[in-house]
Motif scaffolding. Sequence first.
Motif, PDB file in Angstrom:
ATOM      1  N   UNK A 199       0.856  -1.188   0.000  1.00  0.00           N
ATOM      2  CA  UNK A 199       0.000   0.000   0.000  1.00  0.00           C
ATOM      3  C   UNK A 199       0.893   1.240   0.000  1.00  0.00           C
ATOM      4  N   UNK A 200       0.783   2.043  -1.063  1.00  0.00           N
ATOM      5  CA  UNK A 200       1.588   3.257  -1.199  1.00  0.00           C
ATOM      6  C   UNK A 200       0.702   4.481  -1.052  1.00  0.00           C
ATOM      7  N   UNK A 201       1.229   5.470  -0.352  1.00  0.00           N
ATOM      8  CA  UNK A 201       0.483   6.698  -0.078  1.00  0.00           C
ATOM      9  C   UNK A 201       1.315   7.894  -0.524  1.00  0.00           C
ATOM     10  N   UNK A 202       0.754   8.699  -1.396  1.00  0.00           N
ATOM     11  CA  UNK A 202       1.402   9.924  -1.853  1.00  0.00           C
ATOM     12  C   UNK A 202       0.913  11.072  -0.980  1.00  0.00           C
ATOM     13  N   UNK A 203       1.761  11.563  -0.087  1.00  0.00           N
ATOM     14  CA  UNK A 203       1.367  12.608   0.865  1.00  0.00           C
ATOM     15  C   UNK A 203       1.582  14.012   0.326  1.00  0.00           C
ATOM     16  N   UNK A 204       2.124  14.146  -0.883  1.00  0.00           N
ATOM     17  CA  UNK A 204       2.375  15.479  -1.433  1.00  0.00           C
ATOM     18  C   UNK A 204       1.157  15.967  -2.211  1.00  0.00           C
ATOM     19  N   UNK A 205       1.220  17.233  -2.656  1.00  0.00           N
ATOM     20  CA  UNK A 205       0.140  17.825  -3.440  1.00  0.00           C
ATOM     21  C   UNK A 205       0.371  17.639  -4.930  1.00  0.00           C
ATOM     22  N   UNK A 206       1.437  16.948  -5.293  1.00  0.00           N
ATOM     23  CA  UNK A 206       1.781  16.755  -6.703  1.00  0.00           C
ATOM     24  C   UNK A 206       1.644  15.281  -7.044  1.00  0.00           C
ATOM     25  N   UNK A 207       0.940  14.935  -8.105  1.00  0.00           N
ATOM     26  CA  UNK A 207       0.839  13.525  -8.484  1.00  0.00           C
ATOM     27  C   UNK A 207       2.189  12.986  -8.952  1.00  0.00           C
ATOM     28  N   UNK A 208       2.383  11.723  -8.748  1.00  0.00           N
ATOM     29  CA  UNK A 208       3.632  11.093  -9.171  1.00  0.00           C
ATOM     30  C   UNK A 208       3.509  10.628 -10.613  1.00  0.00           C
ATOM     31  N   UNK A 209       4.656  10.290 -11.164  1.00  0.00           N
ATOM     32  CA  UNK A 209       4.657   9.642 -12.467  1.00  0.00           C
ATOM     33  C   UNK A 209       4.501   8.143 -12.277  1.00  0.00           C
ATOM     34  N   UNK A 210       5.002   7.402 -13.215  1.00  0.00           N
ATOM     35  CA  UNK A 210       4.928   5.951 -13.144  1.00  0.00           C
ATOM     36  C   UNK A 210       5.836   5.440 -12.030  1.00  0.00           C
ATOM     37  N   UNK A 211       5.313   4.526 -11.218  1.00  0.00           N
ATOM     38  CA  UNK A 211       6.083   3.930 -10.128  1.00  0.00           C
ATOM     39  C   UNK A 211       6.384   2.474 -10.488  1.00  0.00           C
ATOM     40  N   UNK A 212       7.647   2.136 -10.464  1.00  0.00           N
ATOM     41  CA  UNK A 212       8.079   0.765 -10.709  1.00  0.00           C
ATOM     42  C   UNK A 212       8.451   0.142  -9.373  1.00  0.00           C
ATOM     43  N   UNK A 216       0.833   3.022 -12.535  1.00  0.00           N
ATOM     44  CA  UNK A 216       0.913   4.048 -13.574  1.00  0.00           C
ATOM     45  C   UNK A 216       0.999   5.458 -13.002  1.00  0.00           C
ATOM     46  N   UNK A 217       0.163   5.774 -12.055  1.00  0.00           N
ATOM     47  CA  UNK A 217       0.125   7.146 -11.544  1.00  0.00           C
ATOM     48  C   UNK A 217      -0.514   7.141 -10.178  1.00  0.00           C
ATOM     49  N   UNK A 218       0.029   7.934  -9.287  1.00  0.00           N
ATOM     50  CA  UNK A 218      -0.524   8.064  -7.940  1.00  0.00           C
ATOM     51  C   UNK A 218      -0.853   9.527  -7.715  1.00  0.00           C
ATOM     52  N   UNK A 219      -2.157   9.815  -7.603  1.00  0.00           N
ATOM     53  CA  UNK A 219      -2.596  11.192  -7.478  1.00  0.00           C
ATOM     54  C   UNK A 219      -2.168  11.834  -6.172  1.00  0.00           C
ATOM     55  N   UNK A 220      -2.342  13.147  -6.118  1.00  0.00           N
ATOM     56  CA  UNK A 220      -1.965  13.899  -4.925  1.00  0.00           C
ATOM     57  C   UNK A 220      -2.800  13.438  -3.733  1.00  0.00           C
ATOM     58  N   UNK A 233       9.515   7.847 -11.586  1.00  0.00           N
ATOM     59  CA  UNK A 233       9.838   8.521 -12.846  1.00  0.00           C
ATOM     60  C   UNK A 233       8.878   9.684 -13.063  1.00  0.00           C
ATOM     61  N   UNK A 234       9.348  10.648 -13.830  1.00  0.00           N
ATOM     62  CA  UNK A 234       8.480  11.777 -14.188  1.00  0.00           C
ATOM     63  C   UNK A 234       7.585  11.369 -15.354  1.00  0.00           C
ATOM     64  N   UNK A 235       6.546  12.150 -15.653  1.00  0.00           N
ATOM     65  CA  UNK A 235       5.619  11.768 -16.736  1.00  0.00           C
ATOM     66  C   UNK A 235       6.283  11.626 -18.102  1.00  0.00           C
ATOM     67  N   UNK A 236       7.432  12.289 -18.329  1.00  0.00           N
ATOM     68  CA  UNK A 236       8.105  12.224 -19.623  1.00  0.00           C
ATOM     69  C   UNK A 236       9.209  11.164 -19.662  1.00  0.00           C
ATOM     70  N   UNK A 237       9.474  10.539 -18.526  1.00  0.00           N
ATOM     71  CA  UNK A 237      10.509   9.518 -18.497  1.00  0.00           C
ATOM     72  C   UNK A 237      11.907  10.070 -18.612  1.00  0.00           C
ATOM     73  N   UNK A 238      12.128  11.301 -18.178  1.00  0.00           N
ATOM     74  CA  UNK A 238      13.443  11.918 -18.283  1.00  0.00           C
ATOM     75  C   UNK A 238      14.327  11.625 -17.081  1.00  0.00           C
ATOM     76  N   UNK A 239      13.701  11.348 -15.932  1.00  0.00           N
ATOM     77  CA  UNK A 239      14.468  11.119 -14.700  1.00  0.00           C
ATOM     78  C   UNK A 239      13.851   9.954 -13.943  1.00  0.00           C
ATOM     79  N   UNK A 240      14.707   9.138 -13.393  1.00  0.00           N
ATOM     80  CA  UNK A 240      14.251   7.989 -12.616  1.00  0.00           C
ATOM     81  C   UNK A 240      15.059   7.934 -11.324  1.00  0.00           C
ATOM     82  N   UNK A 241      14.338   7.826 -10.218  1.00  0.00           N
ATOM     83  CA  UNK A 241      14.991   7.846  -8.911  1.00  0.00           C
ATOM     84  C   UNK A 241      14.525   6.642  -8.113  1.00  0.00           C
ATOM     85  N   UNK A 242      15.464   5.920  -7.533  1.00  0.00           N
ATOM     86  CA  UNK A 242      15.133   4.718  -6.755  1.00  0.00           C
ATOM     87  C   UNK A 242      15.109   5.053  -5.275  1.00  0.00           C
ATOM     88  N   UNK A 243      14.087   4.543  -4.617  1.00  0.00           N
ATOM     89  CA  UNK A 243      14.006   4.703  -3.164  1.00  0.00           C
ATOM     90  C   UNK A 243      13.733   3.350  -2.549  1.00  0.00           C
TER      91      UNK A 243
END
Length: 435
Positions: free
Chosen positions: A81-94, A112-116, A144-154
């Motif tokens: 279960x993932x929770x996006x606590x920010x006001x900005x939707x995420x891009x695709x989550x792998x 695919x996308x996790x809303x704010x 990843x961002x919606x355009x696939x320009x940056x990918x960050x692992x956490x």
Amino acid sequence: MREALRGLTTRGRSFLAAAAAAGLSALLLGEKDLFRVAVLLTALPLLAILAVARGRYRLTCSRVVEPHRTPVGTTARVVLRLNNTSHVPTGTLLLEDSLPYALGSRPRLVLERLGARRTSAVAYTVRADARGRYEIGPLQVRITDPFGLCELARSFPTVTTLTVIPQVVPLPPIRLVGDYAGSGESRSRSVAVHGEDDAAPREYRYGDDLRRVHWRSTARTGELMVRREEQPWESRATIVLDARGTAHRGEGTASSFEWAVSAAASVAMHLRTGGYKVRLVTGGDAARDIEVWDDAGVDSLLDHLAQIRTDRRQQLPSLVDRVRQHGNPGTVIAILGAMTPEEADVVARLHTGGVTCIGFLMDAVSWVDVSEQARSATAQEYELTRLVLVRNGWRVVPVRRGAQLAALWHQAAARGPQGFAYRAAMAETVSRGGS
């Protein structure tokens, strides 16, 4: 931000390279429009980096395993279960969860996308064919961002434990009959002491029921005395698991030891359901005495059996001593591996006055492929070992590869004089050349 810069994808690096080329061309050719294109190509990866870096610390995750305790050969469901606590939707989550080898390959899931300020859940199943305690996690999330320009692992460091317990086989509701320990009908029993109320008649205490007044003791002592409470009777059973490394054959889930562990769990659960107070005795490095009084005790017993392993340093005399430590063991049910007649004589000493002993004696050699000559030699020693136990008052149930515990349970509860069983075992041994 530095980590986000290192997380640029091939597409993001290509944008920056194109921006550098466009900017250099704009300076050489003096084209303002080309310079604007260079600025745009530079801004897109930077905005992607900013969005990913900002969202990195605003994501929380939890994991639930249902059920957290499952028998061998069954599946369990893992819910992320993932929770996006920010006001900005995420891009695709792998998502990639770490699993032990015994539970299969690492699951890779896409969100695919996790809303704010939204929560979403994904699930997968695992199956374990071997006992044990397995840690699931940590979870790695690639953002990843919606355009696939940056990918960050956490990585989320939280791990969840899945306990794979032995297979519990339902047993027929048959009464164990034999010698008596204490009083009661057809089962070994012992008195359960519940403090001072079970002592001899005592002085009256405020709140005692006046119907319990013992007038004879009152007249003799000159003080008001009350009768002791009725002593409850309870059925006790001790399950002994032979975990010696030299006593078992075979490998993995098809070994004789796995059959023995499953049998111990099945018998313990069956007796507990029948109202017995069950005590499990094991030896070796994992030597523990577990008494099952309630559901928590059942869980502790199953958790212990989920992790137990064979130990070549374990000795039968120490195992017998552990059984005797708590006095009357009640009905003794032992799951025994390969033994010599001398070792069987040590185990046979558990049969003392008032103790019923039932032994599931495993023909461990039947779990491996050996020559006929070797099988004949081990068969003779097996019969002599069985004879020693029967002669000392044990009810012995032979166990060979492929045997079904539910069918053997009928033999364990069968009526019949021990002398007859001894003569039958003697006759069989003689017929095989054991004389």
